[in-house]
Each structure stands twice: as structure tokens, then as C-alpha cells.
Design a protein around this motif. Structure first.
Motif, PDB file in Angstrom:
ATOM      1  N   UNK A  36       0.649  -1.242  -0.058  1.00 26.39           N
ATOM      2  CA  UNK A  36       0.011   0.150  -0.058  1.00 26.39           C
ATOM      3  C   UNK A  36       0.959   1.716  -0.322  1.00 26.39           C
ATOM      4  N   UNK A  37       0.610   2.166  -0.742  1.00 23.00           N
ATOM      5  CA  UNK A  37       1.683   3.043  -1.262  1.00 23.00           C
ATOM      6  C   UNK A  37       1.108   4.210   0.139  1.00 23.00           C
ATOM      7  N   UNK A  73      12.063  15.304  -2.211  1.00 23.43           N
ATOM      8  CA  UNK A  73      12.052  14.320  -2.908  1.00 23.43           C
ATOM      9  C   UNK A  73      11.322  13.719  -4.434  1.00 23.43           C
ATOM     10  N   UNK A  74      11.853  13.981  -5.679  1.00 22.38           N
ATOM     11  CA  UNK A  74      10.689  13.896  -7.174  1.00 22.38           C
ATOM     12  C   UNK A  74      11.078  12.087  -7.924  1.00 22.38           C
ATOM     13  N   UNK A  75      11.074  11.193  -6.900  1.00 25.08           N
ATOM     14  CA  UNK A  75      10.960   9.664  -7.960  1.00 25.08           C
ATOM     15  C   UNK A  75      10.988   8.681  -6.743  1.00 25.08           C
ATOM     16  N   UNK A  76       9.237   8.714  -7.218  1.00 27.16           N
ATOM     17  CA  UNK A  76       8.761   7.374  -6.442  1.00 27.16           C
ATOM     18  C   UNK A  76       9.466   5.843  -6.158  1.00 27.16           C
ATOM     19  N   UNK A  77       9.387   5.381  -5.033  1.00 20.41           N
ATOM     20  CA  UNK A  77      10.253   4.056  -5.249  1.00 20.41           C
ATOM     21  C   UNK A  77       9.702   3.046  -4.384  1.00 20.41           C
ATOM     22  N   UNK A  80      10.226   2.601  -0.700  1.00 16.30           N
ATOM     23  CA  UNK A  80      10.085   3.362   0.230  1.00 16.30           C
ATOM     24  C   UNK A  80       9.054   3.535   0.792  1.00 16.30           C
ATOM     25  N   UNK A  81       8.799   3.851   0.011  1.00 13.89           N
ATOM     26  CA  UNK A  81       7.328   4.443   0.241  1.00 13.89           C
ATOM     27  C   UNK A  81       6.109   3.624   0.081  1.00 13.89           C
ATOM     28  N   UNK A  82       6.209   2.435   0.332  1.00 14.86           N
ATOM     29  CA  UNK A  82       5.247   1.869   0.157  1.00 14.86           C
ATOM     30  C   UNK A  82       5.686   0.692   1.765  1.00 14.86           C
ATOM     31  N   UNK A  83       3.780   0.440   2.337  1.00 18.79           N
ATOM     32  CA  UNK A  83       4.361  -0.712   3.609  1.00 18.79           C
ATOM     33  C   UNK A  83       3.771  -1.566   3.228  1.00 18.79           C
ATOM     34  N   UNK A  84       4.108  -3.175   3.721  1.00 16.37           N
ATOM     35  CA  UNK A  84       3.200  -4.284   3.932  1.00 16.37           C
ATOM     36  C   UNK A  84       1.501  -4.102   4.600  1.00 16.37           C
ATOM     37  N   UNK A  85       0.993  -5.126   4.154  1.00 13.46           N
ATOM     38  CA  UNK A  85      -0.302  -5.201   4.610  1.00 13.46           C
ATOM     39  C   UNK A  85      -0.503  -6.200   5.280  1.00 13.46           C
TER      40      UNK A  85
END
Length: 1251
Positions: A36-37, A73-77, A80-85
């Protein structure tokens, strides 16, 4: 992961992998995660949308700077930018309106461990383990594919996947290459049989955020199933493809973006490529993984380079599109213009190489800005060119696409393993795919000299994974089965059984029993988690006793074959039959804990051992091939029939039970046909075949095995019946009239007249010599001696017990020994009285006399209790029954142990009848001796007379006309029980209602029973008491309605208030029983008669054998004189200690030479039969159609090649026409200029067609 491992281990004891219920998947969210972002990274093109594709409101935070606050921050990764559920989409998927089976699906994070997903698919979802994985890459979206690419996918890919048992990994969405493969799979499912449909497994890997209507799949508890509505339109909607058996929906937190599944797909391919093929991973190779590049864009080069660095081979379809065309041209250009020595590594490339690669990149990707990165990637790909196979469908065609896949994988294996032989690796792949046609055409065409070491590992793979065609191929091309099959390898084969097979469960039970009884090894609970597979278990030498051994196999075979055979494998294990079970278990555990020398020994009968191994797994084709190669064909087929019928009793699934019964019938038919061929060739040798003792099958004979296997069809053969008739009549002629036997029985001096004709043994031996010399011509050079011995052996075995005991028991040596000379009077006397038919006749006559005496005593001479009785005749009856009981005791002494004796005796239904009759007689005699129980004893003896009289049915079973009818009556008795069930329903319903309506109160139990059960039953036969039921015809009797007086014993009055209802119920009851049920019973009888009448003769012939065996073993004297024979036997056995010469019936022990000659003759007859069957099979319509279809396919293939040649010729003609036009133009230009001077005019084109 632990949940899945626990589930797999738990499935070992249950017979099926993955025994957990599919809907019990609560462990999935605890193990599998989704992405999930959680951080909003602004999209430069749309300020209200994150670079993940979701709107800002769906994010918890906004990314503005890094952890040091130094940069925005200009680049989505995704990392780094999501978490696990915990995942919220898993279970089964049902396509609404598709009308097909459900598909498994799972939403998972892109960094999920691939080993967890793979085991989930195999153990939980039930996907078959792959022999090959084909991963389709490229051609995404609405990109159009060329016609030849579609042909390759439809005609080549699916066919190759079906023939090799492959998994197809593709996008899973209805777009690009996935849509084309989906159509090909649907066409295959519509045309292929059900068995081959299971071999095509399509797995879809799609980005979760790209799936249309994905919210229909969301359910935190799992969906079973989830109804998915897909759009079957031409719009750009990324719907799931309903041709996939499973979906892996990879989630990287993005929405509406492609490429999120590529990293997980590459890791899954890498993991599968390190697993082994076959059952329990028993294959000789790791699962081959091949990626196919179809078209694709520049981003595919990174995917291709990453897989190549993991040594994953690729097949590039050049000419299909951008990336594939680029790879094809790059490899061709650099391989042609650059020396291979200069390209050993990408760091030492010259500027010229980079320039050539740059030219190719700019040609195919002119719009790409980062050209140098693509050049570096292209050169890195070229560095691993050995893993790439270029395929051009326009030139190569799609008919032999499976061969292309094989060569691509072999090429890659040579590069990965420098020690691997090209042919060995190709053979292993062909075995894994079960493509014997490729092996025959490419590997076993005579060009390669195969050694035993090259075929040994592949042979084991073919055996374990049920590939009989390869087993046949290896044995025909250099593999010696005598060297191959050792006891160690035989144990390995049994240890590799699938945990879903019945034999695995039965062997496991016996292994646990050995550990438990011996007091060593694990407990039952621990044992359930230990697989039996010794080759795949991490067992140390100190725990080697826990492994499966030949002792468990021997134990299982002994239980299945009962006491027909001696225990198998006792000789190599060093066991004796007399050891107790506990001592044997301890001995085996001690032996297995040390060094087992027997395992290095070769099996003396490899084909028979492999046949038993295949039969226990119900592998039909494999077992049939081993039967063809084994000796003692008739006995082996009957042994397989016995094993399968016993296994079917243990099977729980109806499908497996029916399959085993059908295969048992097939082996019985094979035994019947082979014996028929033998009997047609030589009657005497066929008789010897039936009674010869087999060393391979534990000293069993064909007749014994056929009896144990209930092989009624085999016994119905005329050859078997001829032998039985010869045994039945003994030395007398078979056409002797019955009245002559009866007359001679009462007047014995008639034996010495010509009233009874006897056969002359010497003349029979001479006749056999003359006939068998012709039958066995060509088998060896000493036919006469062998035939003589055969005749003598057969003659000796037909002796009675007493006659046989007079000669020392020894093996038939082949030398002619004349029997001892006896006086003529004694010889004729023995010929008559020792014949089984005489014994039978005497028992029948004396049994009738016994019944007459019994009836006379019951009716006329049944005296009061002592001291006034019993009478003298009654004491004679007591003595007579005593002799009958003595004979029953003698019959129980058949078997090695006491329990076995009792078991063999109780198995016979008529023995149970005899036991019941004698027991009732004893009870009746005891009761009649006392005045208080005299009448009860007389009643018991009357019932006992009924039981003794029913015993006549067994005696009449030998009659040719009465025997089949008795069988039909027995079958009809089952119909009577069904009829009685229906009758009882009506009888109880009517009886209770009738009693309640007629009598308002009657507490007398006996009268209630009479009126509820007895009277309604008698109504059926017309005994209807109208005077008690019809109010108009009631008789005046002294009755009352007072409950107190009724309790005192007075008769209750009939209730006439609802008399009309009683009459209606009576009419309905009689209509239902007398018309409906009785006619139903008649119809059932008619059906049973018509069904059994066809096979009643077969059943009768089988029962006739048991009767002949019984009277062949009986003493010649009948009860009550049989007591003399019993005393004679007692003196010989227990006083003089003379052993029985015939512990078993009809057994002939041949020496090694004669047994070998008989086996050779039997094998020749089997080959004749198989040749005739193959010829008939080739002449069938289906075989001819199949050959015609093969020829048509060959013609179509040749026509395709002709079309290709025609196309190439047309291209050459066009080029020639262009060259001619250019030359003409040049000639005209030069002729009009002054540059060249010539003395003659230009040549003219001659018109060849005119000439």
C-alpha cells in the motif's frame, strides 16, 4: 511459510498432499502481504496524483524531503514509499458466465519469497509439478502480432506444453500475447481428451493495480469463490484471462502502471529452475525454465539481461517485433563481424564493437534518449549469447516447436555445465517431458553408442515417474536389467512412491508397526511426519532402521497374497518362516542399523519384481510391459490379478477401486489367452504349466493363484476343465456311465470285469512321446527325454495321497522310473477306490443313507430320555455324526499356523454350514438327554436335520446342469432380501394401522405380534379372517371393552366404528403386496436370471474346482467308515512319523532344467499371442485412421515446406527480374554512349518457349 510446511508434512500420513481444506486458508493473510502506497510523491504531469497512480487523499503523508532535509523527493520508489499489510484478495475465482472450473488467485507483494508461492501452488492449489516452465515475455497492450507468431503460439507452444507437462507463465490479462495463448488453450481444451487437458497449466502474473474490476476480488477472509465480471469487448480494459488455472496478482503499490510484476516473475523463474522434476523431486534434472521474447520494448532488455545473469535460457522470436528483432540482428551482426576472442568480456570491447552495437540500437530504438545505456545493456546480453536461441518462424515453421525448445535448453545446459554431455542432457530433458518420439528420432537413431552408465539415471527417472515407453526404449538400447535392478535400487523404487498412492499408505502402516512392535524407532505421531522416501530424507546412518526396507514390502505382499505364496525376499533378508513377529521385527531393525550387504546383490528375477512394483501402484501400461518381459506369464498375470483385487478392497475412492478391478480383469484375460495358446500348442505341457511350482512366486502354482484371485474366467477354459476332469476320474475313462459306478460301488467284484474301463499309463506315455515330439520341435535338442519326464511328472501328480506317500518325495529329475509293480487285483482295486469320483459317489450315497437314518429317528424312533432311551439306531447316528466331525477336524489342518488353519477353514461357506450343523446336533443331543429339555432338544435336532439337508446343495454343485442353476438360486436370494425390505415397510405400516383400528386396547404382546406381523404376512397368501375384520360378518364371541377385564385376560371386542377404513386399508395393502411387490420380485428374478445365466457356467466351473480339490484330498472311505482312514492317517502321521507327500494339491516340483525349458516354451506361446493381438490391433479401424492421420500430417508438413520453397523461389525470381532489368538498363546506356567501342551488336534474348 511455517504454516505451509506444516501442512505439507501433515499430508504425508493422509495419502494426499495438501490435506487441508481449500477453504481453510486463514493462514494466508498472516504469511502473504500486499503493498500500500503510504507516501504521496507528486506527479509532475498531475499535481493531485501520486506517481504511484493514486490520488493524494489515499495517502497518509506527503514526501517533501529526505531524512536529512536536503533535497525534495522527486522519484517514487515502491520499496521506500509503500508498506506491507496482510493480503485481502485470495481464494478461488469464478468467471461470471464463463461456465468453467474455478481458478485460484492471490494478491501478493512483489518481494514475496518465491519458494512460498511455489509450494502454495503445488500443495494447496493442486497444480501438477512442472516438467518445464515457459515464460512468455513481451508484446503487451494492444500491439498486433504477426500471423506466423500466432501460428507458433497456437500450433507450437500449446502442443509443446501439453506434450511436456509444462507450465506457461504469461501476463494473465486479455491483451497482447496472453490473448493469443488464451485462444490456443481454449481450442486445445475443446479438442483434446480430458487426460491431456490436465497437462496444460497456464499461470497468469499480472500487476494488481492494472487489473480491471479488481475490487470484486477483495475479501479479507478469502473468496470461495469470488465472482469476477470481465469485459469481453475491444476496449482497452485489462481484464483477467479466463484460460488461466491460477493468478498471481503482484502488488508494488502502484495503480494503473505496468512492469510491477517483472522482478517477482524473474525471482520465481530462478527458484523453480533449482527444483527437481518428478515425484518427491526424484527426477534426474532440475526443472528447466525457458523465457520466450516476443516483440517487446526497450525496457525488456533490462529484464533479459537480469535473467541471463541468472543463467536462465531465452528463446527469441526474431521478426516478431522491436526487442526481439533487435536481439536477433545484434547477435547476427556481432557474431559475423567480430571475432569471438575479442568478446570474452564486456570490459574489453573495442570502439568498433560499441559502434556496431550503437548502430543497431539506433536503428531499432531511434526515439530512446539514453543510447549508451542501451549499448551497454546490449553488449552485456551478447556476452551471454550462449543462453540465447534465435528462432525465426517464417523460415523454421511451427510444427516442430517442441524440438526447438529442447535444443534451446540443451544449448543452455552445455554452457552452464561444462561437464554435461550434450546427448545425456538432451535425453534427460526428453525423459522429463515424456517425449519418446524425440528420443527415438534424435537420440536413438543408431548414430550414438549408448553405454549403461548413460542410461542408468534416466532409467530410474522413467520408472519413478511412470514413463513406460522410455523404460522400453532403454531396455532395447543397451540397458541390462539384470545389472540395473539391485535390492538397494528396488528399495529406492518403493521409497519413491507417491504419498497419494494406496501402496504408500499400506507400506507406511507396516513400517510403523515394525517400529512399534520392536520397541524402537519413533512413535506413531512422530512417524506421520517422517516421509518414507529414503532417497529424499535427511536420515543418518544411525537412523537407517527408520527407512523403508524390503521387509515391509514382503509383509505387504504376504497380507495381499494370503498363504498362496511363501513370503517374498526372506532369503536375502536372512529370515526364516518360523520366527515370531516380534523377534523378526527386532532382527530387521538390528540388521538395518548396521551394514546391509544384501542391498548390493542383484535381484534374480528383475522383471517379476518390477511387475509387482508396478501392479502395487496400479500403473497399467508399465505393469503390462513388465508382464510381457517377465517369465511364467500365466502365473504372473494371475498374481497381478490377485494383487489388484486385494488392493481394491483397501481402496477408499470409488474411481481407484473400479480402475483396479478393471485392470485385474485385464490380467485375468491375459492369463486365459496365454494358457489358451499353450493348450492349443501342447495339452500335456499346458497341464504341467498349471500344476508346476514356481520359485519366483513363492512356490505357488497357477491353479492355487487362480483360486485365490477368484479367476473364474481362467477356470472356465476348456484346458483347465480337461485337467480337472482327468483328476476327477482318476485312472478310469471319463465317459464311464454313472450307473456303472453305482453298481460297482455296491458290488466291488465287478471291478475285475470289463464293466469299468481304465486307462493304461504305458500307452498314455507312448502317446505323449509321439505327440510332444512334434509340439516341442526346435526348443532344444533333447525333446524326447524331456517329454518323457513331463508325462511321468503329470502322471505322478494325479495320484491320491495314499498312493503318493508310498514313493519317496523328490524333484522330478527327468529320468524315467517305472512305478512299482503290483498284482493286477490290487492295482485294479486301487484304480477304482482311489479315484475322486468314487470318493464323491460314496459320500453322496452314504450321506443320503445318513439323512434317511436321521429322518427315521426323528419321525419314528426318537425314544425318551435315559434310561428309556436313546435307541440303538440313535447311537449309530451319534457315531455317524462323530465321524463327520472328525473329517471336519482333518480339513482344518491346512496351513502353517493355527490361525491360518482356522482362517482357511472359515472362508468356505459350506464349512460354516457343517460347523453349524454339528454344533446344533451336539446341543440337541445334550438337551434330549434331560427330561426338562427333551422337547427343546428334539426341536433343535429337527432344525439340525434341515441344515444337514441343505448341505446337499453343495454336493449337487458338481452336476453340469444343476450346478449353474444352484448359482442362479444363490444370486436370487439377494433379490429376496431386497424384496423383504420393501415388504417389511408395507407390512409394519398396515399391521400397526390395522391393529389400532380394530382393537382400541389389547396389551397382550403375543397377540400384538400375531396381528401386526403374522396375520398381515399371511394375508399375502390369501388367509384373510373376514369374520374378524368385516362388521357385517362378525361372529358372536364373548368379549369386553372394559380395560380392567381385558387386563385380566378377557378377549377385547372388535371396534366397528371405522370398519370401512379397515376394508380400504386391506384392499390397498393387498394391491401393493400381491400385485406391485410380487411382480417387482418376479421382475428382479427375471433380470437376475438373464444376467447370471450368461456367466453361470463360468461360476459353476470355478466352484467345481473347489469340489474336486476337496474330494481329491478326502480319504476314499465315506462316513461312518471314514474313521478307519482317519485312524490310518493318525498312525502314519503321529506314530510312524511319515510326512504327507502332498501337503498341497496338484503341485509339481520341476528341476531347474525342466523349469527353464517349460518357461521357454511358455514365452514362445506368449510371443505368438502378442504378435497376433498386435496384428489384430493394426487392422482395426482406429489404428488405420491413426496411420492415415499421421500420413496426412506428413503430407501437410511437406506441402508447407513446398509453399516455403515456392515463396523463396518467387523472391529469387523477383530479384532476378530486378537484376535483369538493371543489366538491360546498363546495356542500353552503354550502347548509347561512346565510352565503349564494339564490333558486334548486343546479344538478343532467345525465346526458349517457342522452341
Amino acid at each position: 511459510m511455517k504454516e505451509l510446511e506444516r501442512e505439507r508434512d501433515g499430508g504425508v500420513g493422509g495419502g494426499k498432499a495438501g490435506s487441508r481444506n481449500d477453504k481453510d486458508q486463514s493462514w494466508v493473510p498472516k504469511t502473504i502481504k500486499k503493498r500500500v502506497c503510504t507516501t504521496f510523491v507528486e506527479d509532475p504531469n498531475n499535481g493531485r496524483q501520486c506517481q504511484c497512480g493514486s490520488v493524494q487523499e489515499a495517502h497518509e503523508s506527503v514526501a517533501t524531503e529526505d531524512c536529512f532535509g536536503a533535497a525534495i523527493v522527486t522519484q517514487w520508489d515502491s520499496r521506500q514509499h509503500t508498506s506491507e499489510c496482510p493480503t485481502d484478495a485470495f481464494g478461488e475465482l469464478e468467471f461470471a458466465g464463463a461456465g468453467r472450473r474455478h481458478s485460484a488467485f492471490l494478491r501478493l507483494s512483489f518481494d514475496t519469497p518465491p519458494e512460498l508461492v511455489y509450494k502454495l501452488m503445488v500443495t494447496q492449489w493442486g497444480l501438477p509439478s512442472p516438467n518445464l516452465v515457459l515464460s512468455l515475455v513481451g508484446c503487451e497492450g494492444q500491439e498486433k502480432m504477426k500471423t506466423w507468431v500466432r501460428d507458433v503460439l497456437k500450433n507450437g507452444l500449446v502442443k509443446a506444453a501439453q506434450s511436456t507437462g509444462a507450465w506457461i507463465l504469461m501476463g494473465g490479462l486479455r491483451e497482447g500475447v496472453s490473448r493469443c495463448v488464451s485462444e490456443a488453450v481454449k481450442n486445445h481444451l475443446a479438442a483434446a481428451p480430458a487426460l491431456s487437458q490436465k497437462k496444460v497449466t497456464v499461470v497468469g502474473l499480472a500487476p494488481w493495480g492494472l487489473v480491471h474490476n479488481r475490487q470484486q476480488l477483495v475479501n479479507p477472509q478469502g473468496s470461495f469463490p469470488a465472482r469476477y465480471h470481465f469485459q469481453n469487448t475491444s476496449q482497452d480494459l485489462c481484464c483477467l484471462d479466463n484460460s488461466c488455472q491460477a493468478f498471481l496478482l503482484v502488488d508494488d503499490g502502484s495503480v494503473g502502471q505496468k512492469g510491477g510484476e517483472r522482478a517477482f516473475c524473474a525471482s520465481l523463474e530462478d527458484y523453480i529452475s533449482h527444483q527437481r522434476t518428478g515425484i518427491w523431486g526424484s527426477g534426474s534434472i532440475e526443472i528447466p525454465v525457458l523465457c520466450m521474447l516476443i516483440s517487446g520494448d526497450a525496457k525488456m532488455l533490462w529484464r533479459l539481461d537480469a535473467s541471463l545473469k541468472r543463467d536462465t535460457p531465452w528463446l527469441v522470436l526474431t521478426g516478431s517485433g522491436l526487442a526481439a528483432d533487435f536481439i536477433g540482428e545484434l547477435l547476427e551482426d556481432l557474431s559475423t563481424n567480430c571475432p569471438a576472442a575479442e568478446l570474452e568480456n564486456s570490459q574489453g570491447l573495442s570502439a568498433e564493437h560499441r559502434d556496431r552495437a550503437r548502430v543497431v540500437v539506433r536503428k531499432h530504438f531511434p526515439a530512446v534518449a539514453e543510447v549508451e545505456k542501451l549499448v551497454d545493456r546490449a553488449l552485456s546480453i551478447y556476452h551471454n549469447k550462449d543462453l540465447i536461441t534465435v528462432f525465426n518462424g517464417e523460415q523454421d515453421g511451427s510444427d516442430d516447436f517442441d524440438t526447438v525448445l529442447l535444443k534451446a535448453l540443451v544449448k543452455a545446459s552445455k554452457r552452464v555445465s561444462s561437464e554435461a554431455s550434450e546427448y545425456t542432457e538432451e535425453l534427460k530433458l526428453a525423459v522429463a517431458w515424456n517425449r519418446v518420439d524425440i528420443a527415438k528420432s534424435e537420440l536413438f537413431n543408431g548414430d550414438i553408442q549408448w553405454k549403461y552408465e548413460d542410461l542408468e539415471e534416466s532409467m530410474t527417472d522413467a520408472l519413478i515417474n511412470d514413463k513406460p515407453q522410455f523404460v522400453r526404449l532403454f531396455c532395447e538400447n543397451g540397458l541390462n536389467i539384470l545389472d540395473y535392478l539391485t535390492y538397494r535400487r528396488l528399495e529406492t523404487l518403493y521409497s519413491s512412491l507417491s504419498d497419494s498412492s494406496l501402496a504408500y499408505v499400506l507400506l507406511q502402516k507396516r513400517l510403523m508397526e515394525r517400529h512399534h512392535v520392536a520397541g524402537s524407532g519413533p512413535s506413531v505421531e512422530d512417524e506421520l511426519t517422517v516421509p518414507l522416501t529414503s532417497s529424499h530424507s535427511a536420515l543418518t546412518k544411525t537412523a537407517s532402521a527408520m527407512k523403508l526396507s524390503l521387509y515391509e514390502v514382503s509383509h505387504l505382499l504376504s497380507d495381499l497374497l494370503d498363504d498362496v505364496c511363501q513370503p517374498f525376499y526372506y532369503e536375502p533378508l536372512g529370515l526364516r518362516h518360523s520366527k515370531s513377529t516380534r523377534r523378526t521385527h527386532k532382527y530387521i531393525n538390528k540388521m538395518l542399523s548396521g551394514e546391509c550387504k544384501y542391498r548390493s546383490r542383484a535381484c534374480p528375477s528383475p522383471w517379476e519384481n518390477l511387475f509387482i512394483w508396478a501392479v502395487l501402484q496400479n500403473r497399467n501400461e508399465m505393469a503390462t510391459y513388465f508382464w510381457e518381459m517377465a517369465g511364467e506369464s500365466v502365473l504372473s498375470a494371475l498374481g497381478g490379478c490377485k494383487l489388484l483385487r486385494e488392493l481394491s478392497k483397501h481402496a477408499t475412492e470409488t474411481e481407484n477401486k473400479l480402475a483396479m478391478k478393471e485392470q485385474a480383469k485385464k490380467f485375468e484375460k491375459l492369463a486365459h489367452d496365454v494358457f489358451g495358446e499353450c493348450h492349443q500348442s501342447s495339452e500335456t505341457h499346458a497341464f504341467t504349466l498349471l500344476i508346476r511350482k514356481s520359485q519366483v512366486w513363492g512356490e505357488a502354482t497357477c491353479l492355487q493363484m487362480a483360486t485365490a484371485a477368484d479367476a473364474r474366467l481362467f477356470f472356465s477354459h476348456s484346458g483347465v476343465q480337461t485337467l480337472l476332469s482327468q483328476i476327477w476320474w482318476g485312472e478310469m475313462e471319463r465317459n464311464t456311465k454313472v450307473w456303472k459306478l453305482v453298481l460297482t460301488f455296491f458290488l466291488p467284484p465287478l471291478i475285475y470285469t470289463k464293466l469299468i474301463s481304465f486307462r493304461d499309463r504305458e500307452e498314455e506315455v507312448k502317446l505323449v512321446e509321439e505327440n510332444q515330439g512334434k509340439d516341442t520341435e526346435g526348443l532344444d535338442g533333447n525333446e524326447c527325454t524331456r517329454n518323457d519326464s513331463m508325462a511321468i511328472a503329470l502322471k505322478d501328480v494325479l495320484q491320491s495321497d495314499e498312493e503318493a506317500e508310498e514313493v519317496p518325495t523328490k524333484k522330478t529329475t527327468g529320468s524315467l522310473q517305472s512305478p512299482p509293480k503290483r498284482p493286477f487285483a490290487l492295482l485294479q482295486w486301487r484304480k477304482f477306490w482311489y479315484a475322486p469320483v468314487t470318493s464323491f459317489l460314496g459320500n453322496v450315497l452314504m450321506y443320503f443313507l445318513f439323512l434317511c437314518l436321521f429322518a427315521y429317528i426323528l419321525l419314528v424312533n426318537f425314544k425318551p430320555p435315559p434310561p428309556n432311551g436313546p435307541s440303538t439306531l440313535e447311537f449309530v447316528l451319534y457315531f455317524w455324526v462323530f465321524t463327520l466331525a472328525c473329517e471336519e477336524v482333518r480339513q482344518t489342518f491346512v496351513g502353517s499356523t493355527f490361525s491360518q488353519m482356522i482362517s482357511n477353514y472359515i472362508k468356505d461357506v459350506w464349512n460354516k454350514c457343517d460347523l453349524t450343523a454339528i454344533s446344533l446336533f451336539i446341543v440337541g443331543v445334550i438337551c434330549r438327554m434331560f427330561p426338562a429339555t427333551f422337547e427343546f432338544g428334539r426341536a433343535v435336532m429337527a432344525i439340525d436335520f434341515l441344515v444337514f439337508t441343505l448341505r446337499l446343495i453343495h454336493i449337487f454343485a458338481v452336476h453340469k446342469q444343476l450346478g449353474p442353476k444352484i448359482i442362479i438360486v444363490g444370486k436370487m436370494m439377494k433379490d429376496v432380501f431386497f424384496f423383504l425390505f420393501f415388504l417389511a415397510v408395507w407390512l409394519v405400516a398396515y399391521g400397526v394401522a390395522n391393529q389400532a383400528l380394530l382393537y382400541s386396547y389389547d396389551p397382550r404382546p403375543l397377540w400384538i405380534f400375531r396381528r401386526v406381523f403374522y396375520r398381515p404376512y399371511m394375508h399375502i397368501f390369501g388367509q384373510i379372517p373376514i369374520h374378524e375384520m368385516d362388521a357385517d360378518k362378525l361372529e358372536e364371541i364373548h368379549c369386553t371393552n372394559n380395560f380392567t377385564e381385558i387386563d385380566a385376560g378377557m378377549e377385547p371386542c372388535v371396534n366397528t366404528s371405522v370398519n370401512w377404513l379397515v376394508v380400504i386399508l386391506l384392499a390397498i395393502y393387498l394391491l401393493s403386496t400381491n400385485i406391485v411387490l410380487v411382480n417387482l420380485l418376479i421382475a428382479m428374478f427375471s433380470h437376475t436370471f438373464s444376467k447370471v445365466q450368461e456367466n453361470s457356467d463360468i461360476y459353476w466351473k470355478f466352484q467345481r474346482y473347489n469340489l474336486i480339490v476337496e474330494y481329491h484330498s478326502r480319504p476314499c472311505l465315506a462316513p461312518p467308515f471314514i474313521i478307519i482312514s482317519h485312524l490310518h492317517l493318525f498312525i502314519k502321521r503321529y506314530i510312524r512319523r511319515i510326512p504327507s507327500a502332498k501337503g498341497k494339491h496338484f503341485v509339481l516340483d520341476l528341476n531347474e532344467k525342466m523349469a527353464s525349458q517349460l518357461n521357454t516354451w511358455e514365452a514362445i506361446q506368449k510371443e505368438i499371442l502378442l504378435s497376433a493381438q498386435n496384428k489384430r490391433q493394426r487392422e482395426t479401424d482406429s489404428s488405420q485412421l491413426k496411420r492415415t492421420s499421421t500420413k496426412v500430417d506428413t503430407v501437410l508438413k511437406q506441402m508447407t515446406e513446398i509453399r516455403d520453397h515456392t515463396r523463396r523461389l518467387q523472391q529469387l525470381e523477383a530479384e532476378m527480374e530486378y537484376c535483369c532489368s538493371a543489366l538491360t538498363w546498363m546495356t542500353e546506356a552503354l550502347s548509347q554512349s561512346n565510352l565503349i567501342k564494339t564490333n558486334r551488336p548486343p546479344p538478343q534474348l532467345r525465346d526458349l518457349s517457342a522452341s
